[in-house]
Design a protein around this motif. Sequence first.
Motif, PDB file in Angstrom:
ATOM      1  N   ARG A  73       0.851  -1.195   0.000  1.00 32.38           N
ATOM      2  CA  ARG A  73       0.000   0.000   0.000  1.00 32.38           C
ATOM      3  C   ARG A  73       0.878   1.233   0.000  1.00 32.38           C
ATOM      4  N   PRO A  74       0.640   2.191  -0.888  1.00 33.25           N
ATOM      5  CA  PRO A  74       1.381   3.452  -0.810  1.00 33.25           C
ATOM      6  C   PRO A  74       0.790   4.321   0.292  1.00 33.25           C
ATOM      7  N   THR A  75       1.654   4.964   1.077  1.00 35.47           N
ATOM      8  CA  THR A  75       1.152   5.806   2.158  1.00 35.47           C
ATOM      9  C   THR A  75       1.479   7.286   1.945  1.00 35.47           C
ATOM     10  N   GLU A  76       2.679   7.597   1.438  1.00 33.05           N
ATOM     11  CA  GLU A  76       3.045   8.988   1.185  1.00 33.05           C
ATOM     12  C   GLU A  76       3.944   9.041  -0.044  1.00 33.05           C
ATOM     13  N   GLU A 135      20.145   4.232   8.900  1.00 37.69           N
ATOM     14  CA  GLU A 135      19.277   5.103   9.692  1.00 37.69           C
ATOM     15  C   GLU A 135      18.884   4.409  10.991  1.00 37.69           C
ATOM     16  N   LEU A 136      18.930   5.156  12.083  1.00 36.05           N
ATOM     17  CA  LEU A 136      18.275   4.732  13.321  1.00 36.05           C
ATOM     18  C   LEU A 136      17.020   5.574  13.433  1.00 36.05           C
ATOM     19  N   CYS A 137      15.891   4.918  13.615  1.00 33.70           N
ATOM     20  CA  CYS A 137      14.621   5.632  13.555  1.00 33.70           C
ATOM     21  C   CYS A 137      13.715   5.202  14.696  1.00 33.70           C
ATOM     22  N   ASN A 138      12.808   6.088  15.039  1.00 27.59           N
ATOM     23  CA  ASN A 138      11.832   5.767  16.066  1.00 27.59           C
ATOM     24  C   ASN A 138      10.425   6.031  15.533  1.00 27.59           C
ATOM     25  N   PRO A 139       9.912   5.081  14.736  1.00 27.32           N
ATOM     26  CA  PRO A 139       8.572   5.219  14.166  1.00 27.32           C
ATOM     27  C   PRO A 139       7.534   4.380  14.909  1.00 27.32           C
ATOM     28  N   LEU A 140       7.885   3.872  16.114  1.00 29.32           N
ATOM     29  CA  LEU A 140       7.092   2.809  16.729  1.00 29.32           C
ATOM     30  C   LEU A 140       5.690   3.237  17.125  1.00 29.32           C
ATOM     31  N   THR A 141       5.467   4.533  17.282  1.00 26.31           N
ATOM     32  CA  THR A 141       4.147   4.973  17.727  1.00 26.31           C
ATOM     33  C   THR A 141       3.201   5.280  16.572  1.00 26.31           C
ATOM     34  N   ARG A 142       3.672   5.217  15.335  1.00 26.94           N
ATOM     35  CA  ARG A 142       2.833   5.611  14.204  1.00 26.94           C
ATOM     36  C   ARG A 142       2.481   4.401  13.350  1.00 26.94           C
ATOM     37  N   LEU A 143       1.203   4.074  13.316  1.00 29.81           N
ATOM     38  CA  LEU A 143       0.689   2.960  12.529  1.00 29.81           C
ATOM     39  C   LEU A 143      -0.367   3.467  11.557  1.00 29.81           C
ATOM     40  N   VAL A 144      -0.517   2.758  10.450  1.00 32.33           N
ATOM     41  CA  VAL A 144      -1.563   3.067   9.476  1.00 32.33           C
ATOM     42  C   VAL A 144      -2.649   2.008   9.645  1.00 32.33           C
ATOM     43  N   LEU A 145      -3.664   2.313  10.424  1.00 37.03           N
ATOM     44  CA  LEU A 145      -4.719   1.352  10.731  1.00 37.03           C
ATOM     45  C   LEU A 145      -5.893   1.435   9.759  1.00 37.03           C
ATOM     46  N   ALA A 146      -6.087   2.576   9.110  1.00 32.19           N
ATOM     47  CA  ALA A 146      -7.222   2.754   8.209  1.00 32.19           C
ATOM     48  C   ALA A 146      -7.057   1.897   6.960  1.00 32.19           C
ATOM     49  N   PRO A 147      -8.027   1.038   6.633  1.00 35.55           N
ATOM     50  CA  PRO A 147      -7.914   0.234   5.414  1.00 35.55           C
ATOM     51  C   PRO A 147      -8.024   1.076   4.149  1.00 35.55           C
ATOM     52  N   ASP A 148      -8.594   2.275   4.282  1.00 32.13           N
ATOM     53  CA  ASP A 148      -8.752   3.166   3.128  1.00 32.13           C
ATOM     54  C   ASP A 148      -7.870   4.409   3.264  1.00 32.13           C
ATOM     55  N   TRP A 149      -6.687   4.222   3.836  1.00 31.50           N
ATOM     56  CA  TRP A 149      -5.753   5.330   4.021  1.00 31.50           C
ATOM     57  C   TRP A 149      -5.466   6.013   2.687  1.00 31.50           C
ATOM     58  N   PRO A 150      -5.646   7.343   2.598  1.00 35.74           N
ATOM     59  CA  PRO A 150      -5.371   8.038   1.336  1.00 35.74           C
ATOM     60  C   PRO A 150      -3.880   8.279   1.153  1.00 35.74           C
ATOM     61  N   LEU A 151      -3.435   8.278  -0.082  1.00 31.87           N
ATOM     62  CA  LEU A 151      -2.048   8.552  -0.387  1.00 31.87           C
ATOM     63  C   LEU A 151      -1.770  10.043  -0.149  1.00 31.87           C
ATOM     64  N   ILE A 152      -0.864  10.336   0.793  1.00 28.56           N
ATOM     65  CA  ILE A 152      -0.516  11.718   1.112  1.00 28.56           C
ATOM     66  C   ILE A 152       0.563  12.187   0.141  1.00 28.56           C
ATOM     67  N   THR A 153       0.299  13.304  -0.551  1.00 25.46           N
ATOM     68  CA  THR A 153       1.243  13.821  -1.531  1.00 25.46           C
ATOM     69  C   THR A 153       1.846  15.130  -1.042  1.00 25.46           C
ATOM     70  N   TRP A 154       3.181  15.175  -1.037  1.00 28.04           N
ATOM     71  CA  TRP A 154       3.932  16.380  -0.667  1.00 28.04           C
ATOM     72  C   TRP A 154       4.419  17.047  -1.949  1.00 28.04           C
ATOM     73  N   THR A 155       4.264  18.369  -2.014  1.00 33.49           N
ATOM     74  CA  THR A 155       4.664  19.100  -3.207  1.00 33.49           C
ATOM     75  C   THR A 155       6.139  19.493  -3.119  1.00 33.49           C
TER      76      THR A 155
END
Length: 316
Positions: free
Chosen positions: A177-180, A269-289
């Motif tokens: 699934r694409p997220t961003e 990379e050392l990263c701390n993404p542990l608190t952010r999940l994509v739970l929505a089955p219909d998550w929209p693709l977020i586009t950055w300009t």
Amino acid sequence: MNSARGDIAHLGHVELLTPELDGTVWFCTEILGLTETRRVGDSVHLRAFDDYEQTSLVVTAHSTSGVRRTALRASSPEALERRAAACLEAGREGEWVDGEAGTGRTFRTSDPDGHVLDLYYETEWYQAPPELRPALKNQPQAKPNRGVGVRRLDHINFLGADVLANAEFTENVLGARPTEQIKLDSGRVAARWLTFNNKSYDVVYTEDWTGSEGRLHHIAFATDTREDILRAADLAIDNGVHIETGPHKHAIQQTFFLYLWEPGGNRIELCNPLTRLVLAPDWPLITWTEEERKRGQAWGLKTIETFHTHGTPPIA
């Protein structure tokens, strides 16, 4: 919904190439806190303490740096067969090979950019020896008492000559699934983040400014806390490890990060993404300009130039 969705469960392990095997292994064990489990020929197998499989990372001696292959675990034997067939139907070459790093029967293929992908289901679960046995039975291994003690292999960021072609292969054939994403003013997709599960991303494709194919931007390990990343920065300066950028927070995906170059030249990379999940089955693709990305990271830090130009293997 894409019928392929769910057939790939998660990122399994990655094989990194390095011209400085001893230095890379030192970095992995003494800075990251990975555990060495075995050596096979010119390859060293290592693991993060909370990964349930035998191996998180294979480091292999080579004339240069980069990624040799990336292993993705299927969600069932049937799912593995479906994804192998889908790869062939999509025109990708592939073959069945013996699994590596504790995995069983494996379908080896590649994305449109030439990054080698190993798809497998059968895997050997890690059994800790007595000296590494955890107090909690739902944890594979005791927490290491050296380095940062990263929790798991989190994601891989590939450099690609054509981001959209690679991303659409990962979506349509492998079921991600694409997220961003980042879309330039020209309409070209310059980067896309994809997930196989409820994490916000497992695989990223970023445009390779050289136009080359098959290169690596970075691999990432997740930490328990932001403080672990601050500790990593202190360990890096005490031990002469190059800090490229961070600690800081990405605007995209909101990941708290630190980027290091290990002795072989690969970006980690050392990263701390542990608190952010994509739970929505219909998550929209977020586009950055393009204009939004010019503002820099979440707190205004401009992205360092080498973050766009450094990849492995290096281009002369």
